[in-house]
Scaffold this motif. Structure first.
Motif, PDB file in Angstrom:
ATOM      1  N   ASP A  92       3.013  -3.390 -13.105  1.00 26.86           N
ATOM      2  CA  ASP A  92       2.751  -2.688 -14.151  1.00 26.86           C
ATOM      3  C   ASP A  92       2.446  -1.119 -13.970  1.00 26.86           C
ATOM      4  OD1 ASP A  92       3.434  -4.870 -15.648  1.00 26.86           O
ATOM      5  OD2 ASP A  92       1.435  -5.111 -16.752  1.00 26.86           O
ATOM      6  N   ASP A  93       1.524  -1.107 -13.105  1.00 28.18           N
ATOM      7  CA  ASP A  93       1.301   0.429 -12.682  1.00 28.18           C
ATOM      8  C   ASP A  93       2.500   0.853 -11.894  1.00 28.18           C
ATOM      9  OD1 ASP A  93      -1.285   0.604 -13.712  1.00 28.18           O
ATOM     10  OD2 ASP A  93      -2.282   0.005 -12.052  1.00 28.18           O
ATOM     11  N   THR A  94       2.959   0.312 -11.070  1.00 29.35           N
ATOM     12  CA  THR A  94       4.206   0.966 -10.141  1.00 29.35           C
ATOM     13  C   THR A  94       5.222   1.233 -11.291  1.00 29.35           C
ATOM     14  OG1 THR A  94       3.492  -0.719  -8.585  1.00 29.35           O
ATOM     15  CG2 THR A  94       5.685   0.299  -8.472  1.00 29.35           C
ATOM     16  N   VAL A  95       5.608   0.272 -12.044  1.00 26.03           N
ATOM     17  CA  VAL A  95       6.584   0.756 -13.197  1.00 26.03           C
ATOM     18  C   VAL A  95       6.527   1.752 -13.936  1.00 26.03           C
ATOM     19  CG1 VAL A  95       7.946  -0.339 -15.138  1.00 26.03           C
ATOM     20  CG2 VAL A  95       7.209  -1.794 -13.463  1.00 26.03           C
ATOM     21  N   ILE A 302       3.316   1.601   7.483  1.00 27.39           N
ATOM     22  CA  ILE A 302       2.301   2.344   6.638  1.00 27.39           C
ATOM     23  C   ILE A 302       1.142   1.531   6.490  1.00 27.39           C
ATOM     24  CG2 ILE A 302       2.245   3.302   4.160  1.00 27.39           C
ATOM     25  CD1 ILE A 302       5.072   3.338   4.042  1.00 27.39           C
ATOM     26  N   SER A 303       0.103   2.091   6.824  1.00 23.23           N
ATOM     27  CA  SER A 303      -1.102   1.700   6.766  1.00 23.23           C
ATOM     28  C   SER A 303      -1.957   2.278   5.382  1.00 23.23           C
ATOM     29  CB  SER A 303      -2.064   1.729   7.734  1.00 23.23           C
ATOM     30  OG  SER A 303      -3.227   1.267   7.789  1.00 23.23           O
ATOM     31  N   ILE A 304      -2.628   1.330   4.657  1.00 16.66           N
ATOM     32  CA  ILE A 304      -3.260   2.073   3.572  1.00 16.66           C
ATOM     33  C   ILE A 304      -4.826   1.329   3.577  1.00 16.66           C
ATOM     34  CG2 ILE A 304      -3.594   2.130   0.856  1.00 16.66           C
ATOM     35  CD1 ILE A 304      -0.383   1.910   0.690  1.00 16.66           C
ATOM     36  N   SER A 305      -5.788   2.163   3.631  1.00 18.74           N
ATOM     37  CA  SER A 305      -7.216   1.582   3.951  1.00 18.74           C
ATOM     38  C   SER A 305      -7.842   1.737   2.460  1.00 18.74           C
ATOM     39  CB  SER A 305      -7.842   2.707   4.832  1.00 18.74           C
ATOM     40  OG  SER A 305      -7.861   3.922   4.283  1.00 18.74           O
ATOM     41  N   ASN A 306      -8.910   0.878   2.815  1.00 18.21           N
ATOM     42  CA  ASN A 306      -9.729   0.608   1.377  1.00 18.21           C
ATOM     43  C   ASN A 306      -8.835  -0.235   0.390  1.00 18.21           C
ATOM     44  OD1 ASN A 306     -12.095   0.673   0.179  1.00 18.21           O
ATOM     45  ND2 ASN A 306     -11.389   2.072  -1.327  1.00 18.21           N
ATOM     46  N   ALA A 307      -8.045  -1.241   0.867  1.00 19.00           N
ATOM     47  CA  ALA A 307      -7.415  -1.994   0.147  1.00 19.00           C
ATOM     48  C   ALA A 307      -7.018  -3.305   0.686  1.00 19.00           C
ATOM     49  CB  ALA A 307      -5.973  -1.436  -0.026  1.00 19.00           C
ATOM     50  N   ARG A 308      -7.057  -4.322  -0.082  1.00 21.22           N
ATOM     51  CA  ARG A 308      -6.825  -5.788   0.140  1.00 21.22           C
ATOM     52  C   ARG A 308      -5.387  -6.043   0.150  1.00 21.22           C
ATOM     53  NH1 ARG A 308     -12.664  -8.824  -1.497  1.00 21.22           N
ATOM     54  NH2 ARG A 308     -13.678  -8.719   0.331  1.00 21.22           N
ATOM     55  N   HIS A 309      -5.117  -7.339   0.165  1.00 24.25           N
ATOM     56  CA  HIS A 309      -3.624  -7.801  -0.169  1.00 24.25           C
ATOM     57  C   HIS A 309      -2.942  -7.169  -1.290  1.00 24.25           C
ATOM     58  CE1 HIS A 309      -0.315 -10.544   0.779  1.00 24.25           C
ATOM     59  NE2 HIS A 309      -0.525 -10.929  -0.431  1.00 24.25           N
ATOM     60  N   PHE A 310      -3.589  -7.194  -2.270  1.00 20.31           N
ATOM     61  CA  PHE A 310      -2.974  -6.472  -3.599  1.00 20.31           C
ATOM     62  C   PHE A 310      -3.022  -4.935  -3.614  1.00 20.31           C
ATOM     63  CE2 PHE A 310      -2.916 -10.573  -4.687  1.00 20.31           C
ATOM     64  CZ  PHE A 310      -1.968 -10.949  -5.728  1.00 20.31           C
ATOM     65  N   VAL A 311      -2.272  -4.286  -2.560  1.00 15.71           N
ATOM     66  CA  VAL A 311      -2.582  -3.055  -2.353  1.00 15.71           C
ATOM     67  C   VAL A 311      -2.236  -2.078  -3.637  1.00 15.71           C
ATOM     68  CG1 VAL A 311      -1.999  -1.119  -0.648  1.00 15.71           C
ATOM     69  CG2 VAL A 311      -1.567  -3.426   0.045  1.00 15.71           C
ATOM     70  N   MET A 312      -1.245  -2.455  -4.229  1.00 16.81           N
ATOM     71  CA  MET A 312      -0.812  -1.718  -5.372  1.00 16.81           C
ATOM     72  C   MET A 312      -1.852  -1.632  -6.519  1.00 16.81           C
ATOM     73  SD  MET A 312       0.604  -4.835  -5.023  1.00 16.81           S
ATOM     74  CE  MET A 312       1.348  -6.189  -6.012  1.00 16.81           C
ATOM     75  N   LEU A 313      -2.740  -2.657  -6.481  1.00 14.21           N
ATOM     76  CA  LEU A 313      -3.725  -2.452  -7.503  1.00 14.21           C
ATOM     77  C   LEU A 313      -5.192  -2.126  -6.773  1.00 14.21           C
ATOM     78  CD1 LEU A 313      -3.275  -6.440  -8.832  1.00 14.21           C
ATOM     79  CD2 LEU A 313      -2.158  -4.242  -9.515  1.00 14.21           C
ATOM     80  N   ASP A 314      -5.188  -2.144  -5.557  1.00 16.31           N
ATOM     81  CA  ASP A 314      -6.474  -1.675  -5.123  1.00 16.31           C
ATOM     82  C   ASP A 314      -6.442   0.017  -5.009  1.00 16.31           C
ATOM     83  OD1 ASP A 314      -8.297  -3.501  -4.785  1.00 16.31           O
ATOM     84  OD2 ASP A 314      -7.894  -4.342  -2.829  1.00 16.31           O
ATOM     85  N   GLN A 315      -5.175   0.104  -4.660  1.00 17.22           N
ATOM     86  CA  GLN A 315      -4.900   1.780  -4.442  1.00 17.22           C
ATOM     87  C   GLN A 315      -3.812   2.273  -5.105  1.00 17.22           C
ATOM     88  OE1 GLN A 315      -7.259   3.885  -3.227  1.00 17.22           O
ATOM     89  NE2 GLN A 315      -8.582   2.356  -2.331  1.00 17.22           N
ATOM     90  N   PRO A 316      -3.442   2.141  -6.393  1.00 18.52           N
ATOM     91  CA  PRO A 316      -2.370   2.336  -7.080  1.00 18.52           C
ATOM     92  C   PRO A 316      -1.773   3.760  -6.925  1.00 18.52           C
ATOM     93  CG  PRO A 316      -4.101   2.159  -8.495  1.00 18.52           C
ATOM     94  CD  PRO A 316      -4.644   1.678  -7.258  1.00 18.52           C
ATOM     95  N   ALA A 317      -2.557   4.945  -6.787  1.00 20.08           N
ATOM     96  CA  ALA A 317      -2.001   6.257  -6.727  1.00 20.08           C
ATOM     97  C   ALA A 317      -1.428   6.575  -5.134  1.00 20.08           C
ATOM     98  CB  ALA A 317      -3.246   7.286  -7.023  1.00 20.08           C
ATOM     99  N   ILE A 318      -2.333   5.897  -4.225  1.00 20.61           N
ATOM    100  CA  ILE A 318      -1.769   6.037  -3.040  1.00 20.61           C
ATOM    101  C   ILE A 318      -0.577   5.281  -2.620  1.00 20.61           C
ATOM    102  CG2 ILE A 318      -2.397   5.791  -0.648  1.00 20.61           C
ATOM    103  CD1 ILE A 318      -5.139   6.293  -1.241  1.00 20.61           C
ATOM    104  N   PHE A 319      -0.540   4.018  -3.194  1.00 20.84           N
ATOM    105  CA  PHE A 319       0.747   2.948  -3.007  1.00 20.84           C
ATOM    106  C   PHE A 319       1.860   3.954  -3.613  1.00 20.84           C
ATOM    107  CE2 PHE A 319       3.561  -0.121  -4.707  1.00 20.84           C
ATOM    108  CZ  PHE A 319       3.718  -0.714  -3.674  1.00 20.84           C
ATOM    109  N   ASN A 320       1.754   4.251  -4.747  1.00 18.29           N
ATOM    110  CA  ASN A 320       2.968   4.928  -5.639  1.00 18.29           C
ATOM    111  C   ASN A 320       3.415   6.079  -4.715  1.00 18.29           C
ATOM    112  OD1 ASN A 320       2.920   2.652  -7.520  1.00 18.29           O
ATOM    113  ND2 ASN A 320       1.332   3.936  -8.755  1.00 18.29           N
TER     114      ASN A 320
END
Length: 331
Positions: A92-95, A302-320
């Motif tokens: 949802d956040d990605t959309v 691409i490594s994203i820190s301070n995130a677990r498996h659901f990266v897009m939910l733990d770090q939505p801004a960085i992920f997007n």
């Protein structure tokens, strides 16, 4: 370079490994939470996660699709594929982040998030359904964004259908199960059958407990969010869950990686607190993932820190931001 400590550790950041671990673990802990999850009316939770905008819904093969068309789209179409037992809601956040520039198609696989399951081979049907979606809806060179199981599916799809897409963004999804890369085909099949046997007859309460443990330990950092996600996951069909899990474990896609002709980005999440007991740095974990992708011509890690498996939910801004940068780089 080898990573024996990571490979021998009981915790993996790939969702299916977690499913295997929880499937064979005791379900005695957190029994009260699991019982509550198993009996929860999921409509209340569903209402908490409203869809980003009005969507057109339809089914193609084993895929249930939420379509967000943008007639003024400047960027490539995007197809979002969730992982094991998840639904379209994880995107949802990605959309919301992408819909002003892109037309978006969000998938829920048959059997997950309350959708009816379908008989037969699951992964092959999903790959065929994805090709059918792209062709019948005339989606021009979309970017596939897949999480976990969805990431592995996207990589497998690119091996056969690079001509239909413009790139793959795989989120903690790989062509082979971590820690299984040295298994023979026979060992994979035996393990796969063992999983199906182990999971047969699992009650809804045990299944809910498995989902809760997975979300709390591996899924996300926020424990309240973990409970909400576990409730949604527990609505998935248990047979479909284990079928997908077993089929994916039995599949090793690495030999055909050189056939991928489009750019492939793989996201590796890293949460430092989860690695206190093992000598695995963020760079080492990313390098281990990269070692499983040997043969890919155009690979971006691409490594994203301070995130677990659901990266897009733990770090939505960085992920997007990372996702948008990847799409900008290939168009």
């Amino acid at each position: 370079m080898s990573f024996p400590s990571f490979c021998q550790n009981k915790i993996s950041y790939f969702a299916i490994i977690v499913a295997i671990v929880t499937a064979i673990s005791s379900s005695s802990s957190k029994a009260a939470d699991a019982s509550a999850i198993a009996s929860t009316d999921t409509s209340a939770v569903a209402n908490e996660v409203s869809r980003p905008s009005t969507a057109t819904d339809y089914q193609i093969g084993s895929m249930y699709v939420e379509q967000y068309l943008n007639p003024n789209a400047k960027g490539a179409p995007v197809i979002l594929i969730p992982g094991l037992s998840s639904g379209a809601y994880v995107w949802d956040d990605t959309v919301k982040a992408l819909q002003n520039k892109h037309s978006i198609y969000v998938i829920t696989l048959a059997g997950f998030n309350g959708k009816p399951a379908m008989p037969g081979a699951k992964l092959l049907k999903a790959k065929e359904s994805l090709a059918e979606l792209i062709r019948t809806k005339n989606i021009q060179k979309p970017v596939l964004v897949g999480h976990s199981l969805g990431g592995a599916l996207s990589i497998w799809f690119a091996e056969d259908y690079s001509n239909l897409i413009s790139g793959v963004f795989a989120v903690d999804g790989l062509p082979v199960m971590p820690r299984s890369e040295n298994m023979t085909a026979e060992q994979r099949q035996a393990m796969s059958q063992g999983m199906k046997t182990q999971m047969s007859g699992v009650t809804q309460e045990v299944f809910a407990d498995q989902q809760l443990k997975y979300m709390q330990v591996i899924g996300v950092i926020d424990q309240e969010l973990a409970k909400k996600l576990a409730i949604r996951s527990a609505t998935s069909d248990r047979t479909a869950f284990v079928d997908y899990m077993a089929e994916l474990f039995a599949t090793d896609m690495r030999k055909d990686l050189p056939s991928i002709t489009v750019p492939l980005a793989v996201v590796s999440p890293y949460y430092e607190k989860d690695f206190v007991s093992m000598p695995m740095s963020e760079d080492q974990k990313t390098a281990y993932y990269a070692s499983l992708l040997s043969g890919v011509k155009n690979l971006q890690m691409i490594s994203i820190s301070n995130a677990r498996h659901f990266v897009m939910l733990d770090q939505p801004a960085i992920f997007n931001d990372k996702l948008q940068s990847f799409m900008n780089s290939i168009h």
